[in-house]
Structure formats: structure tokens, C-alpha cells
Design a protein around this motif. Sequence first.
Motif, mmCIF file in Angstrom:
data_model
loop_
_atom_site.group_PDB
_atom_site.id
_atom_site.type_symbol
_atom_site.label_atom_id
_atom_site.label_comp_id
_atom_site.label_asym_id
_atom_site.label_seq_id
_atom_site.Cartn_x
_atom_site.Cartn_y
_atom_site.Cartn_z
ATOM 1 N N THR A 30 0.836 -1.199 0.000
ATOM 2 C CA THR A 30 0.000 0.000 0.000
ATOM 3 C C THR A 30 0.871 1.249 0.000
ATOM 4 O OG1 THR A 30 -1.800 -1.127 1.150
ATOM 5 C CG2 THR A 30 -1.770 1.277 1.281
ATOM 6 N N LEU A 33 2.473 1.637 -3.473
ATOM 7 C CA LEU A 33 1.513 2.099 -4.474
ATOM 8 C C LEU A 33 1.175 3.576 -4.289
ATOM 9 C CD1 LEU A 33 -0.936 -0.935 -4.704
ATOM 10 C CD2 LEU A 33 0.829 -0.271 -6.341
ATOM 11 N N ALA A 34 1.190 4.043 -3.065
ATOM 12 C CA ALA A 34 0.887 5.444 -2.806
ATOM 13 C C ALA A 34 1.955 6.376 -3.376
ATOM 14 C CB ALA A 34 0.757 5.683 -1.301
ATOM 15 N N GLN A 40 0.962 2.117 -9.569
ATOM 16 C CA GLN A 40 -0.447 2.492 -9.446
ATOM 17 C C GLN A 40 -1.188 2.153 -10.732
ATOM 18 O OE1 GLN A 40 -0.753 6.649 -8.502
ATOM 19 N NE2 GLN A 40 0.309 6.426 -6.545
ATOM 20 N N GLU A 41 -0.568 2.456 -11.869
ATOM 21 C CA GLU A 41 -1.184 2.145 -13.167
ATOM 22 C C GLU A 41 -1.343 0.646 -13.341
ATOM 23 O OE1 GLU A 41 0.689 4.059 -16.519
ATOM 24 O OE2 GLU A 41 0.833 5.958 -15.417
#
Length: 81
Positions: A30, A33-34, A40-41
Motif C-alpha cells: 500500500t 503504491l501510494a 499504481q497504473e
Amino acid sequence: MTDCGCDKARKDLEEYLRNEVCKTEHSDITEHLANCASCQEEALVARTLTEVVARACRETAPETLRDQVMSRLRAEQAAHH
């Protein structure tokens, strides 16, 4: 929490999206990804694909199409016996 890096995030992305990783790994991914637009893509693509497949699995073919397919299968089976 520690940013796990792209390799780990991408390797475990499917399990992460299905909540199948431990809490520590979930937190690490998490966090990654932040802060990583590329991952994220990748997560968005994986999440979208999963949703589309799930939706397709819930849909049923129209009765007339099912009848046509079954009729064709029976005809093919009869031709080969």
C-alpha cells in the motif's frame, strides 16, 4: 512500514488485490503504491481486468444462443459417432 519496491509490489499484486497477503506485506505494498505512479497504473489495470472478468462470469448467454450452441454441439457429436 517500509516501501517494498516495484519488484515485490508487482510480484504480489494479484494476491494484494485479493487481500491474500499478510498485514505487513499489505501495508508495505500500500505504501509503495501510494508513491509509485507506474505501479499504481499496473494495479489499476489489474483491478479493472479482475472486475471485467468477474462481471462477465455473472452474465448469461441469451436462451436462443444457448439453444443454438447446444444444437450445434449435438450435431457435431452425432457426425463423429
